[in-house]
Design a protein around this motif. Structure first.
Motif, PDB file in Angstrom:
ATOM      1  N   ASP A  16       9.004 -38.502 -18.666  1.00  0.00           N
ATOM      2  CA  ASP A  16       8.107 -37.644 -19.443  1.00  0.00           C
ATOM      3  C   ASP A  16       6.719 -38.260 -19.589  1.00  0.00           C
ATOM      4  O   ASP A  16       5.713 -37.547 -19.590  1.00  0.00           O
ATOM      5  N   SER A  17       6.647 -39.576 -19.703  1.00  0.00           N
ATOM      6  CA  SER A  17       5.353 -40.235 -19.873  1.00  0.00           C
ATOM      7  C   SER A  17       4.873 -40.928 -18.603  1.00  0.00           C
ATOM      8  O   SER A  17       3.721 -41.364 -18.535  1.00  0.00           O
ATOM      9  N   ASP A  18       5.750 -41.023 -17.595  1.00  0.00           N
ATOM     10  CA  ASP A  18       5.425 -41.779 -16.391  1.00  0.00           C
ATOM     11  C   ASP A  18       6.044 -41.084 -15.175  1.00  0.00           C
ATOM     12  O   ASP A  18       6.941 -41.599 -14.525  1.00  0.00           O
ATOM     13  N   ALA A  19       5.538 -39.889 -14.873  1.00  0.00           N
ATOM     14  CA  ALA A  19       6.096 -39.098 -13.776  1.00  0.00           C
ATOM     15  C   ALA A  19       5.960 -39.806 -12.435  1.00  0.00           C
ATOM     16  O   ALA A  19       6.716 -39.536 -11.502  1.00  0.00           O
ATOM     17  N   ARG A  20       4.991 -40.730 -12.333  1.00  0.00           N
ATOM     18  CA  ARG A  20       4.781 -41.443 -11.065  1.00  0.00           C
ATOM     19  C   ARG A  20       5.700 -42.651 -10.892  1.00  0.00           C
ATOM     20  O   ARG A  20       5.641 -43.326  -9.866  1.00  0.00           O
ATOM     21  N   GLU A  21       6.546 -42.911 -11.889  1.00  0.00           N
ATOM     22  CA  GLU A  21       7.510 -44.007 -11.787  1.00  0.00           C
ATOM     23  C   GLU A  21       6.837 -45.320 -11.410  1.00  0.00           C
ATOM     24  O   GLU A  21       7.214 -46.024 -10.475  1.00  0.00           O
ATOM     25  N   ARG A  22       5.838 -45.676 -12.189  1.00  0.00           N
ATOM     26  CA  ARG A  22       5.085 -46.915 -11.963  1.00  0.00           C
ATOM     27  C   ARG A  22       5.446 -48.013 -12.962  1.00  0.00           C
ATOM     28  O   ARG A  22       5.302 -49.194 -12.657  1.00  0.00           O
ATOM     29  N   ALA A  23       5.877 -47.630 -14.182  1.00  0.00           N
ATOM     30  CA  ALA A  23       6.117 -48.611 -15.242  1.00  0.00           C
ATOM     31  C   ALA A  23       7.625 -48.835 -15.395  1.00  0.00           C
ATOM     32  O   ALA A  23       8.315 -48.087 -16.090  1.00  0.00           O
ATOM     33  N   ASN A  24       8.151 -49.852 -14.734  1.00  0.00           N
ATOM     34  CA  ASN A  24       9.576 -50.156 -14.779  1.00  0.00           C
ATOM     35  C   ASN A  24       9.930 -50.791 -16.116  1.00  0.00           C
ATOM     36  O   ASN A  24       9.519 -51.914 -16.418  1.00  0.00           O
ATOM     37  N   ARG A  25      10.710 -50.112 -16.927  1.00  0.00           N
ATOM     38  CA  ARG A  25      11.049 -50.585 -18.268  1.00  0.00           C
ATOM     39  C   ARG A  25      12.428 -51.240 -18.331  1.00  0.00           C
ATOM     40  O   ARG A  25      13.001 -51.396 -19.406  1.00  0.00           O
ATOM     41  N   ALA A  26      12.973 -51.590 -17.168  1.00  0.00           N
ATOM     42  CA  ALA A  26      14.312 -52.167 -17.131  1.00  0.00           C
ATOM     43  C   ALA A  26      14.426 -53.443 -17.955  1.00  0.00           C
ATOM     44  O   ALA A  26      15.389 -53.639 -18.703  1.00  0.00           O
ATOM     45  N   ALA A  27      13.455 -54.334 -17.842  1.00  0.00           N
ATOM     46  CA  ALA A  27      13.512 -55.597 -18.587  1.00  0.00           C
ATOM     47  C   ALA A  27      13.253 -55.389 -20.071  1.00  0.00           C
ATOM     48  O   ALA A  27      13.801 -56.100 -20.915  1.00  0.00           O
ATOM     49  N   ARG A  28      12.446 -54.401 -20.402  1.00  0.00           N
ATOM     50  CA  ARG A  28      12.103 -54.162 -21.806  1.00  0.00           C
ATOM     51  C   ARG A  28      13.243 -53.471 -22.554  1.00  0.00           C
ATOM     52  O   ARG A  28      13.411 -53.688 -23.767  1.00  0.00           O
ATOM     53  N   GLU A  29      14.032 -52.639 -21.844  1.00  0.00           N
ATOM     54  CA  GLU A  29      15.095 -51.883 -22.518  1.00  0.00           C
ATOM     55  C   GLU A  29      16.411 -52.081 -21.768  1.00  0.00           C
ATOM     56  O   GLU A  29      16.945 -51.143 -21.177  1.00  0.00           O
ATOM     57  N   PRO A  30      16.954 -53.292 -21.814  1.00  0.00           N
ATOM     58  CA  PRO A  30      18.176 -53.590 -21.054  1.00  0.00           C
ATOM     59  C   PRO A  30      19.392 -52.788 -21.515  1.00  0.00           C
ATOM     60  O   PRO A  30      20.257 -52.454 -20.690  1.00  0.00           O
ATOM     61  N   GLU A  31      19.477 -52.464 -22.787  1.00  0.00           N
ATOM     62  CA  GLU A  31      20.631 -51.702 -23.271  1.00  0.00           C
ATOM     63  C   GLU A  31      20.617 -50.282 -22.726  1.00  0.00           C
ATOM     64  O   GLU A  31      21.666 -49.741 -22.332  1.00  0.00           O
ATOM     65  N   ARG A  32      19.442 -49.673 -22.702  1.00  0.00           N
ATOM     66  CA  ARG A  32      19.343 -48.328 -22.142  1.00  0.00           C
ATOM     67  C   ARG A  32      19.661 -48.360 -20.633  1.00  0.00           C
ATOM     68  O   ARG A  32      20.351 -47.492 -20.114  1.00  0.00           O
ATOM     69  N   LEU A  33      19.136 -49.357 -19.952  1.00  0.00           N
ATOM     70  CA  LEU A  33      19.417 -49.501 -18.524  1.00  0.00           C
ATOM     71  C   LEU A  33      20.916 -49.627 -18.293  1.00  0.00           C
ATOM     72  O   LEU A  33      21.483 -48.946 -17.419  1.00  0.00           O
ATOM     73  N   GLN A  34      21.573 -50.467 -19.069  1.00  0.00           N
ATOM     74  CA  GLN A  34      23.008 -50.674 -18.899  1.00  0.00           C
ATOM     75  C   GLN A  34      23.788 -49.387 -19.167  1.00  0.00           C
ATOM     76  O   GLN A  34      24.723 -49.046 -18.432  1.00  0.00           O
ATOM     77  N   ALA A  35      23.388 -48.639 -20.190  1.00  0.00           N
ATOM     78  CA  ALA A  35      24.087 -47.399 -20.519  1.00  0.00           C
ATOM     79  C   ALA A  35      23.935 -46.365 -19.403  1.00  0.00           C
ATOM     80  O   ALA A  35      24.901 -45.684 -19.034  1.00  0.00           O
ATOM     81  N   MET A  36      22.738 -46.262 -18.861  1.00  0.00           N
ATOM     82  CA  MET A  36      22.517 -45.281 -17.809  1.00  0.00           C
ATOM     83  C   MET A  36      23.184 -45.716 -16.499  1.00  0.00           C
ATOM     84  O   MET A  36      23.715 -44.879 -15.751  1.00  0.00           O
ATOM     85  N   ARG A  37      23.194 -47.005 -16.232  1.00  0.00           N
ATOM     86  CA  ARG A  37      23.889 -47.503 -15.049  1.00  0.00           C
ATOM     87  C   ARG A  37      25.386 -47.251 -15.175  1.00  0.00           C
ATOM     88  O   ARG A  37      26.038 -46.819 -14.204  1.00  0.00           O
ATOM     89  N   ALA A  38      25.926 -47.468 -16.370  1.00  0.00           N
ATOM     90  CA  ALA A  38      27.354 -47.225 -16.589  1.00  0.00           C
ATOM     91  C   ALA A  38      27.686 -45.744 -16.444  1.00  0.00           C
ATOM     92  O   ALA A  38      28.749 -45.386 -15.911  1.00  0.00           O
ATOM     93  N   ALA A  39      26.792 -44.868 -16.909  1.00  0.00           N
ATOM     94  CA  ALA A  39      27.020 -43.427 -16.768  1.00  0.00           C
ATOM     95  C   ALA A  39      27.025 -43.029 -15.297  1.00  0.00           C
ATOM     96  O   ALA A  39      27.861 -42.228 -14.856  1.00  0.00           O
ATOM     97  N   TRP A  40      26.084 -43.602 -14.518  1.00  0.00           N
ATOM     98  CA  TRP A  40      26.064 -43.296 -13.085  1.00  0.00           C
ATOM     99  C   TRP A  40      27.342 -43.784 -12.414  1.00  0.00           C
ATOM    100  O   TRP A  40      27.943 -43.073 -11.599  1.00  0.00           O
TER     101      TRP A  40
END
Length: 443
Positions: free
Chosen positions: A391-415
């Motif tokens: 929604d804020s970064d349609a160009r997929e330039r700002a990788n927030r994986a390191a900043r939000e590891p819990e969200r990353l883990q949850a979405m990876r687990a869902a996939w």
């Protein structure tokens, strides 16, 4: 009084970019607006800004379109996409016994036709008339020359029903003309009777790069169908414009026959844009699970149900639209083949009725995977995990994986949970576009 079931026309462009149309922010060409007819349909209906294709390549998306189910459930969809090496195969195609959007509609009394590209396996094992279409005109393979109608291996590939068919003309125009003729025949033969379902699957603006004025190029292009050294933005825009003109002719035929009011017209692309496409503000393109490879135009026009001028941010996939068409027709899924697609009919009636829709993809090429949920997207490419707020970064330039590891883990687990519910990718499945990634310009 029971409302009359709608006619349905499902129009699919080939390799059209997210911003190639004027109504999606596309630039005008030197000759003027590129897509005035589609822009008018969008203005008179509902435009989706967060809609996706089931795959970033052709035939896997078409498996999902035809079945309203995850394409990964079928072996043929593991080829990315099916190409001429699949001729004679009895496994790489849409099994005739599998229920499809047209076969379910046909079973409920609809007349059915596919005019345009099939790309879901070759005869004698597979074909449109084996999967629910009463009529078929078009190529069986992915890309063909617009004038000679020959595929990448030089084989003539234009069919009428199950028989090879020779007809002179620019393929985009032939598809449009046949579609107009079908609408007029159905109007004449079914007043007060059976509704119809028409698939109009253009090959435009897929390579080779030929406008209707480029017949002289056909001899050269026939032996160079990928046309890596040809084309231009101007040619590409003109190819879209030719398709747009044909869509305008189809809409005019519906209007002339008094059918436009109760016909659901849906327009989209089978995947994101190719080398001359405009995907702004997205990055990537065909073959990529970045936004430019999978986010595509979605336009729905149905005056009896859809108010004009609407815009929806509803997340959706190709198979959702197939489920929507069945819902609009009042047709249930086959009990042995439950739908994975989710009907969007409530959103067509009321754009504000948007709902949360988790989306998943996987792709052999570069080991790609993606999951979109709400504003967020989990992406893996070449073994590297990314997390983006789309929604804020349609160009997929700002990788927030390191900043939000819990969200990353949850979405990876869902996939991974979703992926575990799908068949594994066979070891012999290949990426078979006919050219390698090094041939493509960097995006």
């Amino acid at each position: 009084m029971t409302p009359k079931r709608p006619n349905i026309i499902f129009i699919v462009a080939d390799d059209l970019g997210f911003a190639d149309l004027g109504c999606y922010g596309g630039r005008d060409a030197h000759f003027g607006p590129v897509s005035p007819q589609l822009d008018a349909l969008a203005a008179g209906g509902l435009k989706f800004t967060q809609g996706y294709s089931n795959s970033p390549v052709c035939s896997p998306t078409r498996f999902a379109l035809m079945t309203a189910r995850w394409q990964y459930r079928l072996r043929g969809a593991a080829e990315e996409p099916i190409n001429s090496r699949s001729r004679g195969s009895t496994t790489l195609g849409l099994p005739p016994e599998h229920p499809t959007l047209p076969s379910l509609l046909q079973g409920a009394g609809y007349r059915t036709a596919l005019i345009g590209k099939w790309h879901l396996g070759y005869p004698p094992a597979f074909g449109p008339t084996r999967s629910g279409y009463e009529e078929f005109f078009g190529p069986m393979s992915g890309g063909v020359d617009y004038f000679t109608h020959c595929s990448t291996n030089g084989t003539h590939d234009l069919f009428l029903g199950d028989a090879e068919h020779h007809e002179e003309g620019y393929l985009t125009d032939l598809i449009s003309q046949r579609s107009v003729d079908y609408v007029r025949r159905m109007a004449e033969g079914s007043r007060g009777g059976a509704p119809f379902f028409l698939s109009v699957h253009y090959t435009a603006p897929h390579w080779p790069w030929e406008t209707r004025h480029d017949a002289a190029l056909a001899a050269e292009v026939k032996s160079n169908l990928f046309h890596l050294d040809g084309g231009s933005v101007q040619t590409y825009q003109r190819m879209i414009h030719h398709m747009d003109e044909g869509i305008g002719q189809i809409a005019a035929a519906l209007r002339d026959e008094g059918l436009l009011e109760n016909t659901l017209i849906v327009f989209t692309s089978d995947n994101g844009g190719e080398r001359f496409s405009d995907n702004w503000p997205l990055v990537g393109g065909k073959m990529d699970l970045t936004e430019g490879g999978i986010r595509v135009p979605w336009i729905a026009h149905w005056p009896a149900v859809i108010a004009p001028g609407g815009v929806s941010e509803q997340h959706c996939l190709t198979m959702d639209w197939s489920a929507t068409m069945l819902d609009a027709a009042g047709v249930a899924a086959h009990p042995d083949y439950p739908l994975d697609g989710v009907s969007l009919l409530p959103v067509l009636r009321e754009p504000g009725a948007a709902f949360e829709r988790p989306l998943f993809w996987r792709m052999n090429h570069r080991g790609q995977r993606a999951h979109r949920m709400g504003a967020w997207k989990y992406l893996r490419v070449d073994g590297i995990d990314y997390l983006f707020n789309i929604d804020s970064d349609a160009r997929e330039r700002a990788n927030r994986a390191a900043r939000e590891p819990e969200r990353l883990q949850a979405m990876r687990a869902a996939w991974e949970a979703w992926n575990d519910s799908m068949p594994v990718i066979p070891e012999d499945a290949t990426v078979s576009l006919g050219y390698s990634a090094k041939d493509m310009p960097q995006r």
